[in-house]
Design an enzyme around this catalytic site. Structure first.
Site, mmCIF file in Angstrom:
data_model
loop_
_atom_site.group_PDB
_atom_site.id
_atom_site.type_symbol
_atom_site.label_atom_id
_atom_site.label_comp_id
_atom_site.label_asym_id
_atom_site.label_seq_id
_atom_site.Cartn_x
_atom_site.Cartn_y
_atom_site.Cartn_z
ATOM 1 N N ALA A 1 59.165 21.982 28.701
ATOM 2 C CA ALA A 1 58.203 22.896 28.094
ATOM 3 C C ALA A 1 57.915 23.997 29.112
ATOM 4 O O ALA A 1 58.114 23.811 30.323
ATOM 5 C CB ALA A 1 56.939 22.138 27.727
ATOM 6 N N GLY B 1 60.305 18.301 28.445
ATOM 7 C CA GLY B 1 60.526 18.553 27.021
ATOM 8 C C GLY B 1 62.004 18.587 26.640
ATOM 9 O O GLY B 1 62.348 18.364 25.477
ATOM 10 N N GLU C 1 62.929 15.057 26.260
ATOM 11 C CA GLU C 1 62.234 14.615 25.033
ATOM 12 C C GLU C 1 62.933 15.127 23.779
ATOM 13 O O GLU C 1 63.046 14.415 22.780
ATOM 14 C CB GLU C 1 60.773 15.086 25.086
ATOM 15 C CG GLU C 1 59.988 14.335 26.156
ATOM 16 C CD GLU C 1 58.626 14.938 26.449
ATOM 17 O OE1 GLU C 1 58.550 16.166 26.686
ATOM 18 O OE2 GLU C 1 57.634 14.197 26.433
ATOM 19 N N GLU D 1 56.823 15.200 34.590
ATOM 20 C CA GLU D 1 55.453 15.637 34.288
ATOM 21 C C GLU D 1 54.386 15.132 35.249
ATOM 22 O O GLU D 1 53.474 15.871 35.599
ATOM 23 C CB GLU D 1 55.073 15.254 32.851
ATOM 24 C CG GLU D 1 55.761 16.093 31.781
ATOM 25 C CD GLU D 1 57.100 15.501 31.339
ATOM 26 O OE1 GLU D 1 57.620 14.585 32.013
ATOM 27 O OE2 GLU D 1 57.628 15.960 30.309
HETATM 28 N N1 CAA Z 1 59.064 26.471 32.355
HETATM 29 C C1 CAA Z 1 59.048 27.796 32.632
HETATM 30 N N2 CAA Z 1 60.013 28.409 33.354
HETATM 31 C C2 CAA Z 1 61.038 27.647 33.803
HETATM 32 C C3 CAA Z 1 61.120 26.271 33.552
HETATM 33 C C4 CAA Z 1 60.061 25.674 32.778
HETATM 34 N N3 CAA Z 1 60.055 24.395 32.465
HETATM 35 N N4 CAA Z 1 62.224 25.797 34.145
HETATM 36 C C5 CAA Z 1 62.825 26.827 34.710
HETATM 37 N N5 CAA Z 1 62.117 27.959 34.532
HETATM 38 C C6 CAA Z 1 62.406 29.304 35.014
HETATM 39 C C7 CAA Z 1 62.060 29.435 36.481
HETATM 40 O O1 CAA Z 1 60.683 29.670 36.665
HETATM 41 C C8 CAA Z 1 62.917 30.617 36.876
HETATM 42 O O2 CAA Z 1 62.302 31.803 36.457
HETATM 43 P P1 CAA Z 1 62.248 33.087 37.444
HETATM 44 O O3 CAA Z 1 63.688 33.451 37.638
HETATM 45 O O4 CAA Z 1 61.473 34.080 36.648
HETATM 46 O O5 CAA Z 1 61.580 32.611 38.692
HETATM 47 C C9 CAA Z 1 64.167 30.446 36.027
HETATM 48 O O6 CAA Z 1 63.809 29.538 34.979
HETATM 49 C C10 CAA Z 1 65.307 29.805 36.785
HETATM 50 O O7 CAA Z 1 64.827 28.627 37.380
HETATM 51 P P2 CAA Z 1 65.052 28.271 38.923
HETATM 52 O O8 CAA Z 1 65.125 29.527 39.752
HETATM 53 O O9 CAA Z 1 64.019 27.268 39.300
HETATM 54 O O10 CAA Z 1 66.520 27.638 38.839
HETATM 55 P P3 CAA Z 1 67.091 26.457 39.707
HETATM 56 O O11 CAA Z 1 68.534 26.365 39.328
HETATM 57 O O12 CAA Z 1 66.776 26.616 41.152
HETATM 58 O O13 CAA Z 1 66.331 25.144 39.201
HETATM 59 C C11 CAA Z 1 65.406 23.643 37.563
HETATM 60 C C12 CAA Z 1 66.446 24.735 37.868
HETATM 61 C C13 CAA Z 1 65.741 22.393 38.383
HETATM 62 C C14 CAA Z 1 65.518 23.337 36.087
HETATM 63 C C15 CAA Z 1 63.997 24.150 37.944
HETATM 64 O O14 CAA Z 1 63.786 25.419 37.345
HETATM 65 C C16 CAA Z 1 62.892 23.235 37.489
HETATM 66 O O15 CAA Z 1 62.611 22.245 38.150
HETATM 67 N N6 CAA Z 1 62.255 23.587 36.353
HETATM 68 C C17 CAA Z 1 61.094 22.858 35.857
HETATM 69 C C18 CAA Z 1 61.511 21.541 35.243
HETATM 70 C C19 CAA Z 1 60.294 20.793 34.767
HETATM 71 O O16 CAA Z 1 59.443 20.416 35.531
HETATM 72 N N7 CAA Z 1 60.246 20.528 33.437
HETATM 73 C C20 CAA Z 1 59.134 19.810 32.842
HETATM 74 C C21 CAA Z 1 58.131 20.778 32.302
HETATM 75 S S1 CAA Z 1 56.669 19.977 31.761
HETATM 76 C C22 CAA Z 1 56.992 19.432 30.198
HETATM 77 O O17 CAA Z 1 58.088 19.551 29.686
HETATM 78 C C23 CAA Z 1 55.819 18.813 29.495
HETATM 79 C C24 CAA Z 1 56.105 18.159 28.217
HETATM 80 O O18 CAA Z 1 56.489 16.999 28.152
HETATM 81 C C25 CAA Z 1 55.819 18.817 26.973
#
Ligand code: CAA
Length: 258
Positions: A63, A108, A111, A131
């Site tokens: 998400a 998400g 999920e 999360e």
């Molecule tokens: N939400 C918003 N933006 C996200 C995102 C997310 N979940 N995942 C990635 N992005 C964005 C990053 O912020 C980044 O944007 P900018 O270029 O503007 O900074 C862009 O995507 C590229 O990401 P990275 O530079 O971080 O790329 P990476 O290859 O170094 O890493 C990744 C990739 C491992 C997926 C890393 O982005 C990451 O850890 N993302 C978050 C994953 C996460 O924690 N997901 C769970 C979210 S909470 C949830 O889902 C709750 C629920 O159950 C409903």
């Protein structure tokens, strides 16, 4: 649609979540479009749906953290409901849905894959529910579906530990059915989709419903659920065709979805 692509290849529909700037993360707009795309699937023509992510790195990276960051308690609950409603729509879609997980399936994203009937992934896939490391619980069904798919003990370890797991570990614990080299994932997803699509569609739908409805029922009720859906098949042309072909030793079968 801005973030969703939809293609139909024969009897197989393919939804691609395409938000490359954010690793296909699910914000409200993406969720809304995903819901509309699922609603728009022509269930008379399409027999199996595949869901995948655009690009080569990510299925869905969760998400949208930017959108969630400042939510209040009630807004958080509402955001969870928005995701859950769409994912439940996918889970209860009458036709089978295959997740072709082509990279990150975090939060998400994991999920979403679990709301699908079958998960296939690429060797570079990464699954996880990160999360608790963000100060929240999984909110789009992860606490419920992960434990149903891999068992409560492993689900608790993954969720409490916010640990990401690679494709081979996801396979080992039964979270994915098959792992393929990235360039072979979609071909294999389509191959499986076509194999399913060539079977009697009403039988496949009834099997999905029997499995999904029965899993949460006590066995005495679950077998009645099955009996009813089994019985329904005997009113169909496709049952007569399928069994007729066997009796007549006929290889060719024409299932008409009726
Ligand atoms: N939400 C918003 N933006 C996200 C995102 C997310 N979940 N995942 C990635 N992005 C964005 C990053 O912020 C980044 O944007 P900018 O270029 O503007 O900074 C862009 O995507 C590229 O990401 P990275 O530079 O971080 O790329 P990476 O290859 O170094 O890493 C990744 C990739 C491992 C997926 C890393 O982005 C990451 O850890 N993302 C978050 C994953 C996460 O924690 N997901 C769970 C979210 S909470 C949830 O889902 C709750 C629920 O159950 C409903």
């Amino acid at each position: 649609m801005e973030f969703i692509k939809y293609d139909v290849e024969g009897m197989v529909g393919i939804i691609t979540i395409d938000r490359p700037k954010a690793m296909n993360a699910l914000n409200s707009d993406v969720l809304k479009e995903l819901g509309s795309a699922v609603d728009a699937v022509d269930l008379d023509a399409v027999r199996v749906l595949i869901i995948t992510g655009g690009g080569e790195k990510s299925f869905v990276a969760g998400a949208d953290i930017g959108e969630m960051k400042d939510l209040s308690k009630s807004e958080g609950e509402e955001f969870g409901k928005r995701g859950n409603d769409v994912f439940r729509k996918i889970e209860t879609l009458p036709i089978p849905v295959i997740a072709a997980v082509n990279g990150y399936a975090l939060g998400g994203g994991c999920e979403l894959s679990m709301a699908c009937d079958i998960r296939l992934c690429s060797e570079n896939a990464l699954f996880g529910q990160p999360e608790t490391g963000l100060g929240i619980t999984p909110g789009f069904g992860g606490t419920q579906r992960l434990s149903r798919i891999v068992g409560v003990g492993i689900a608790k370890e993954l969720i409490y530990g916010a640990a990401n797991i690679k494709a081979d570990e996801a396979f080992r614990i039964g979270l994915v059915n098959h792992v393929y080299p990235a360039e072979e994932l979609m071909d294999n997803a389509k191959k499986l989709a076509n194999k399913i699509a060539n079977n009697a569609p009403i039988a496949v739908r009834n099997a999905k419903k029997a499995i999904n409805d029965g899993i949460d029922q006590p066995m005495d009720e679950a077998i009645v659920t099955e009996e009813k859906l089994f019985g329904d098949c005997f009113e169909t042309h496709d049952q007569a065709e399928g069994m007729g072909a066997f009796i007549e030793k006929r290889k060719e079968k024409t299932f008409t979805n009726s």
